[in-house]
Design a protein around this motif. Sequence first.
Motif, PDB file in Angstrom:
ATOM      1  N   LEU A 210       0.878  -1.067  -0.614  1.00 33.10           N
ATOM      2  CA  LEU A 210       0.212  -0.362  -0.247  1.00 33.10           C
ATOM      3  C   LEU A 210       0.687   1.226   0.301  1.00 33.10           C
ATOM      4  N   VAL A 211       1.592   1.350   0.833  1.00 32.58           N
ATOM      5  CA  VAL A 211       3.221   2.210   1.134  1.00 32.58           C
ATOM      6  C   VAL A 211       3.514   2.760  -0.169  1.00 32.58           C
TER       7      VAL A 211
ATOM      8  N   ILE B 195      12.535  -0.164  -6.474  1.00 31.03           N
ATOM      9  CA  ILE B 195      13.566  -0.551  -5.696  1.00 31.03           C
ATOM     10  C   ILE B 195      14.184  -0.386  -4.646  1.00 31.03           C
ATOM     11  N   ILE B 196      13.763   1.093  -4.287  1.00 31.33           N
ATOM     12  CA  ILE B 196      13.718   1.558  -3.032  1.00 31.33           C
ATOM     13  C   ILE B 196      13.087   0.954  -2.062  1.00 31.33           C
ATOM     14  N   GLY B 197      12.162   0.394  -2.160  1.00 32.43           N
ATOM     15  CA  GLY B 197      12.022  -0.766  -0.927  1.00 32.43           C
ATOM     16  C   GLY B 197      12.761  -2.068  -0.803  1.00 32.43           C
TER      17      GLY B 197
ATOM     18  N   LEU C 116      13.622   5.094  10.516  1.00 32.65           N
ATOM     19  CA  LEU C 116      12.379   5.056  11.343  1.00 32.65           C
ATOM     20  C   LEU C 116      11.489   5.684  10.113  1.00 32.65           C
ATOM     21  N   LEU C 117      12.379   6.727   9.683  1.00 34.34           N
ATOM     22  CA  LEU C 117      11.177   8.194   9.015  1.00 34.34           C
ATOM     23  C   LEU C 117      10.857   7.021   7.960  1.00 34.34           C
ATOM     24  N   VAL C 118      11.359   6.120   7.274  1.00 30.35           N
ATOM     25  CA  VAL C 118      11.248   5.547   6.074  1.00 30.35           C
ATOM     26  C   VAL C 118       9.983   4.077   6.112  1.00 30.35           C
TER      27      VAL C 118
ATOM     28  N   ILE D  71       0.102   1.424  10.337  1.00 30.30           N
ATOM     29  CA  ILE D  71      -0.438   1.594   9.359  1.00 30.30           C
ATOM     30  C   ILE D  71      -0.950   2.592   9.281  1.00 30.30           C
ATOM     31  N   VAL D  72      -0.470   3.747   9.971  1.00 29.29           N
ATOM     32  CA  VAL D  72      -0.590   5.744  10.351  1.00 29.29           C
ATOM     33  C   VAL D  72       0.331   5.990   9.011  1.00 29.29           C
ATOM     34  N   LEU D  73       1.935   5.150   8.799  1.00 23.98           N
ATOM     35  CA  LEU D  73       2.379   5.762   7.826  1.00 23.98           C
ATOM     36  C   LEU D  73       1.102   5.542   6.126  1.00 23.98           C
ATOM     37  N   SER D  74       1.190   4.617   6.044  1.00 24.06           N
ATOM     38  CA  SER D  74       0.245   4.133   5.272  1.00 24.06           C
ATOM     39  C   SER D  74      -1.072   4.854   4.250  1.00 24.06           C
TER      40      SER D  74
END
Lengths: 243, 427
Positions: free
Chosen positions: B320-321, B348-350, B374-376, B404-407
């Motif tokens: 989802l992110v 690719i970042i992932g 942790l920002l990623v 969840i919050v970031l997504s």
Amino acid sequence: MSIVIEARNIHKNYGKIEALRGVSLSIREGEIYGIVGPNGAGKTTLLRIISGLIKPTSGEVKVLGLNPYTDFDETRKYIGYLPEDADTYDLLTGYEHFLLYLKLYNLTTENLNYGLELASLDKRVHDLTRGYSKGMKRRLLLALVLMRKPKIALLDEPTAGLDVHASLKIRRAIKRYVEETRASVIVSSHNMLEIESLCDRVGLIFKGKIIAEGQIRELLDKFSSRNLEEVFEAATGELHEAL
Amino acid sequence: MKKYLKPLQVNYMKPFNALKAMLWKEVKEIKRDRKLLISTILLPLISLPAIGILTALLLYYQPIFIAVVNQDVEEETNKWFVDNLISDLSSRGYKVETVQELDAALRNLTFDLIIKIPLGFSENLTSLNKVAYVEIIKRAGVSGDRVDRAEQDVKNIIASISNAVSELKIKDLAGRAGLIDVNVDAIRNPVQVKIPIYIGPSGEPAKIEDIVKPFIARLLILSFTFIVTPASTFIVDGIVGERERKTIEMLLSSPAGLWDLLVTKLVSSSLIGLIASLADIIGLLLYYGILVTALGGWFMAVFDPGLIILHAFTAFLTILVTVSISLPFITRTKGIRTASNIASMFSIIGLAFFVAGWIIDFYKLPENILNPLLLVPYTHSVLVIQSYVYRDYSRSLGSISVLIVLSLIIMVVSLKTLDREKVLLAT
């Protein structure tokens, strides 16, 4: 008859390209209005603006007194829009297309039956649409647009690419719809003969401008022409001279 | 107002009505697209064992060749040493040949490793004041790791022979000195390390499953890579493909609207990823379940339902992110090829994080390094699994909550940047 669509001095630019250059028109309740013009004249852009899908660069459009872009949620209740070259979902049956739109619009079985009748696909309605002919797909899409009986139907090239027989079926369906509902319909086409047989009034669009507008009889008389093709030729010739 | 002009009693505002209808359509299409489903499910199920079998077969058919160049042929002791060496190496699967001339062995590219036994080796081996040296020559090549392992095996075998010889020497010396109670190991290796004991996260002795589970977790983190990729492809097709097939315009003008359309695409592509992740985990657990059984553990012990649920949920959020980040760029792209490239770029970042998660223990990273990471969102995807393996369930839950919050934030921000015109015209 009251005015349902009013467009005033509409301009639309895509970067440096001017797709519409000051288009104004009014559509009355219960009439079939034809927009005629060659490819790239601005027909699709105009219909997209009236449907609220895109925003004009300048000018004003009112649909039933509402701005179709900013009041999109409200105006879409009244507008049915059939885009040019729209296709169906290959992996859904015709019937499932009806179900999807029934769910989307929260319609009744009465609407479904009306749609099925308009599409006249008979037993093939239960086949996946990837096996449909172009004419069958077009009839299905038209039925999806009209089954909820919108007050305004915007039909972009409804018969483009269809053979004579399929085109005739579509035209009959549109006529029947207007007779039954007294809705207002805008039909865009580059097929002059189709427009002549279908529309009450016509606007000739060329290079983003309406160059002539009126009832077909009036236009034929004004330009001393035998048909719309000659009208268009005469009108665009006049325009070239003016430019 | 006439009857025909009466506005339709359409319940447009019914919550999630359009969204449910759109999801119904997407699920129907996914279910009918058998090739998509088969490739999504079977690929991970087949690929892992296939990779294992292929590697094993290739290893069998491409063994390491070792040449033994014996320049001290005259001595009987030497023959005993060489025979033992060749026999041990052969029993470990190496192809060993004796070669008379060193030059011949050096010129023969077949040999990956050459063991040179120099002249005087036997004399030194039996003496009490000299050391007998064996020379190892390695050829640089693509099988570098395997040659390194072969070298280690040669050293181990020689060490074992060396032990046997030293035992003989010590016993002989002890006899000459009249010593009866002599422990050879006490003289030869007076300080030794006992066999290491594996312990679990709480310090209890580890079972075979405890040793295998972290490895499975590492593989699961790596598997996010294979899950994100099909999901990205799916969303590209969902947006750009739908535009190219001219099906998007009617939907955009319907009550479905832009948000319903895009949310449906995000959710359905994440569902594809979820299916892939479940297939992935089943494949992995089957593979390692069999392995654990072979090692004497309990097959079902590696089936950790918590880990399965956590992995599936984390995979869903991770996808989802990824698709949310790439969505604004994909929708503004005209062609499928360009959109696919953009989607791959974000995948690719992932991938960088998932490969790092395969090698590095994020859980134990120093705070000054971990905190910026942790920002990623992908850091949390890795931490969810790694913390769980360390039985730090609160941290695992914390990471999944952040994910969840970031997504949701990324999804909302992403959708906010789009409007009907941008989606329709790719501007």
